[in-house]
Design a protein around this motif. Structure first.
Motif, PDB file in Angstrom:
ATOM      1  N   MET A   1       0.838  -1.202   0.000  1.00 28.93           N
ATOM      2  CA  MET A   1       0.000   0.000   0.000  1.00 28.93           C
ATOM      3  C   MET A   1       0.870   1.248   0.000  1.00 28.93           C
ATOM      4  SD  MET A   1      -3.139  -0.675   2.623  1.00 28.93           S
ATOM      5  CE  MET A   1      -2.042  -0.955   4.011  1.00 28.93           C
ATOM      6  N   ARG A   2       0.274   2.328  -0.466  1.00 35.59           N
ATOM      7  CA  ARG A   2       0.918   3.637  -0.385  1.00 35.59           C
ATOM      8  C   ARG A   2       0.283   4.393   0.783  1.00 35.59           C
ATOM      9  NH1 ARG A   2       3.377   7.632  -4.045  1.00 35.59           N
ATOM     10  NH2 ARG A   2       2.571   9.719  -3.584  1.00 35.59           N
ATOM     11  N   VAL A   3       1.103   4.830   1.728  1.00 36.45           N
ATOM     12  CA  VAL A   3       0.619   5.472   2.948  1.00 36.45           C
ATOM     13  C   VAL A   3       1.254   6.849   3.074  1.00 36.45           C
ATOM     14  CG1 VAL A   3       0.392   5.302   5.456  1.00 36.45           C
ATOM     15  CG2 VAL A   3       0.420   3.212   4.059  1.00 36.45           C
TER      16      VAL A   3
ATOM     17  N   HIS B   1       5.375  -1.509   2.823  1.00 35.45           N
ATOM     18  CA  HIS B   1       4.500  -0.464   2.298  1.00 35.45           C
ATOM     19  C   HIS B   1       5.327   0.718   1.797  1.00 35.45           C
ATOM     20  CE1 HIS B   1       1.134  -2.691   3.842  1.00 35.45           C
ATOM     21  NE2 HIS B   1       1.591  -2.628   5.082  1.00 35.45           N
TER      22      HIS B   1
ATOM     23  N   THR C   1      -2.644   7.278  -3.108  1.00 34.32           N
ATOM     24  CA  THR C   1      -2.544   6.934  -1.679  1.00 34.32           C
ATOM     25  C   THR C   1      -3.721   6.066  -1.255  1.00 34.32           C
ATOM     26  OG1 THR C   1      -1.278   8.903  -1.086  1.00 34.32           O
ATOM     27  CG2 THR C   1      -2.596   7.891   0.662  1.00 34.32           C
ATOM     28  N   ASP C   2      -3.433   5.036  -0.469  1.00 37.67           N
ATOM     29  CA  ASP C   2      -4.481   4.150   0.048  1.00 37.67           C
ATOM     30  C   ASP C   2      -4.971   4.583   1.423  1.00 37.67           C
ATOM     31  OD1 ASP C   2      -4.456   1.938  -2.046  1.00 37.67           O
ATOM     32  OD2 ASP C   2      -2.343   1.998  -1.466  1.00 37.67           O
TER      33      ASP C   2
ATOM     34  N   GLU D   1      -3.462  -1.377   8.063  1.00 35.19           N
ATOM     35  CA  GLU D   1      -3.828  -2.559   7.273  1.00 35.19           C
ATOM     36  C   GLU D   1      -5.283  -2.939   7.492  1.00 35.19           C
ATOM     37  OE1 GLU D   1       0.654  -4.540   7.074  1.00 35.19           O
ATOM     38  OE2 GLU D   1      -0.801  -5.288   8.547  1.00 35.19           O
TER      39      GLU D   1
ATOM     40  N   ALA E   1      -7.700  -0.285   5.745  1.00 33.54           N
ATOM     41  CA  ALA E   1      -7.660  -0.422   4.290  1.00 33.54           C
ATOM     42  C   ALA E   1      -8.499  -1.589   3.808  1.00 33.54           C
ATOM     43  CB  ALA E   1      -6.210  -0.588   3.821  1.00 33.54           C
TER      44      ALA E   1
END
Length: 349
Positions: free
Chosen positions: A1-3, A25, A67-68, A262, A265
């Protein structure tokens, strides 16, 4: 994921960014670089200099694209005991959070993990052996002046015992900082309903560990005890030292954030949840001072001064049960070990 991590150059933000990177990530870090927190206005390599209150739409677009989840750690911290502090807390914490949420909605990012705090509870949970759970009012200045630091049962006047505070306890902030942290939760909860989003607020208890700032408003009491010992002075403990708290290591806080990121999401939208992030092992402030002294190797017994700050609460100790059950988080660092190790851990200037 992009955080996207706000406050990524800070004590806790740095630990979270490292933990996210280890978990595989992609991290995008931003920080305002407040002088009171960092002593420098230049962000570390790889971190974007950004004021979340005033960022332009094109800045947000570039940062939030793809972005997630946003992990919002940026905040003005400290006791917030002066009335004159109110505008600063409202600006950095309340306006900053509102501006971030608006930008996220504009860019279609609908998942948030928010740094909240135990201070939203005000006083902790109390019980009387004879009369059950009680909600004491603020301690009077007259009682504190006489050395009576306990909260008393309104029915029998006996000192109340502390109990673990669950997440559904009454929220009663007692300072401008505390009010701003609760406001951040309210903004996030409202955003969840209005935007069909998802958010988790993590209510940190007393965070300590390597990389903690030294001798700034961002220092915790453990850091202040350590500074006294390094000067060859006895740590100064307010009240009678029996105030109960929960001290949680920054590595555990970082791990709780990764779990929350996590989880949020993966879950359906339109849900707001708050969790205590704590060690689950209560400790008194006097014991904190003693543990740090032991770890330092200095034979200096803490000095219990009887002094006090009128806005302080007596006890606040968290229940770890909900975070364990729903978030899968259980702290791994026992305060008895972590506080002694903290005595010689590297700190920030």
């Amino acid at each position: 994921m992009r955080v996207l991590v706000t406050g990524a150059a800070g004590f806790i933000g740095t630990a979270i960014a490292s933990a996210l990177d280890r978990a595989g990530h992609e991290v995008v870090g931003v920080d305002l670089m407040l002088d009171s927190a960092h002593g420098s206005t230049e962000p570390p390599a790889g971190i974007h200099h950004l004021d979340v209150r005033e960022a332009a739409s094109d800045q947000w677009s570039a940062l939030l694209r793809g972005t997630d989840v946003v992990c919002h750690q940026a905040a003005l911290v400290g006791a917030g005991v002066r009335v004159g502090d109110l505008p600063s807390y409202a600006s950095h914490n309340d306006v900053g959070t509102a501006a971030l949420l608006a930008a996220m909605h504009e860019e279609g990012v609908d998942r948030l993990v928010l740094a909240s705090s135990m201070v939203v509870y005000g006083e902790g949970r109390y019980t009387c052996p004879a009369h059950g759970d009680q909600q004491p009012s603020a301690r009077s200045r007259e009682a504190l002046d006489t050395g009576d630091f306990e909260n008393h049962c309104p029915h029998c006047d006996l000192p109340l015992d502390w109990a673990l505070v669950p997440e559904d306890a009454r929220l009663d902030p007692r300072s401008s900082y505390a009010a701003s942290k609760l406001a951040q939760e309210h903004y996030a909860s409202s955003w969840v309903r209005q935007a069909g989003a998802g958010a988790v607020a993590l209510r940190y208890h007393n965070v300590y560990g390597p990389g903690m700032p030294r001798d700034t408003p961002y220092s915790g009491v453990a850091a202040m005890f350590r500074s006294s010992l390094e000067r060859g002075e006895r740590p100064q403990v307010f009240e009678d030292g029996a105030q109960a708290r929960d001290f949680v290591h920054v590595d555990d806080v970082a791990r709780a954030n990764v779990l929350a990121i996590e989880q949020v999401a993966a879950e359906p939208a339109s849900r707001f949840a708050a969790y205590n992030v704590c060690s689950g092992t209560p400790v008194t402030i006097l014991d904190v001072a003693r543990q740090v002294a032991i770890g330092s190797g200095r034979d200096l017994e803490p000095e219990v001064t009887g002094g006090f700050r009128p806005g302080d609460v007596r006890h606040v100790v968290a229940s770890p049960e909900l975070a364990a059950r729903e978030l899968g988080f259980t702290a791994s660092v026992d305060p008895a070990v972590g506080l002694a190790d903290f005595a010689t851990a590297p700190l920030r200037a």
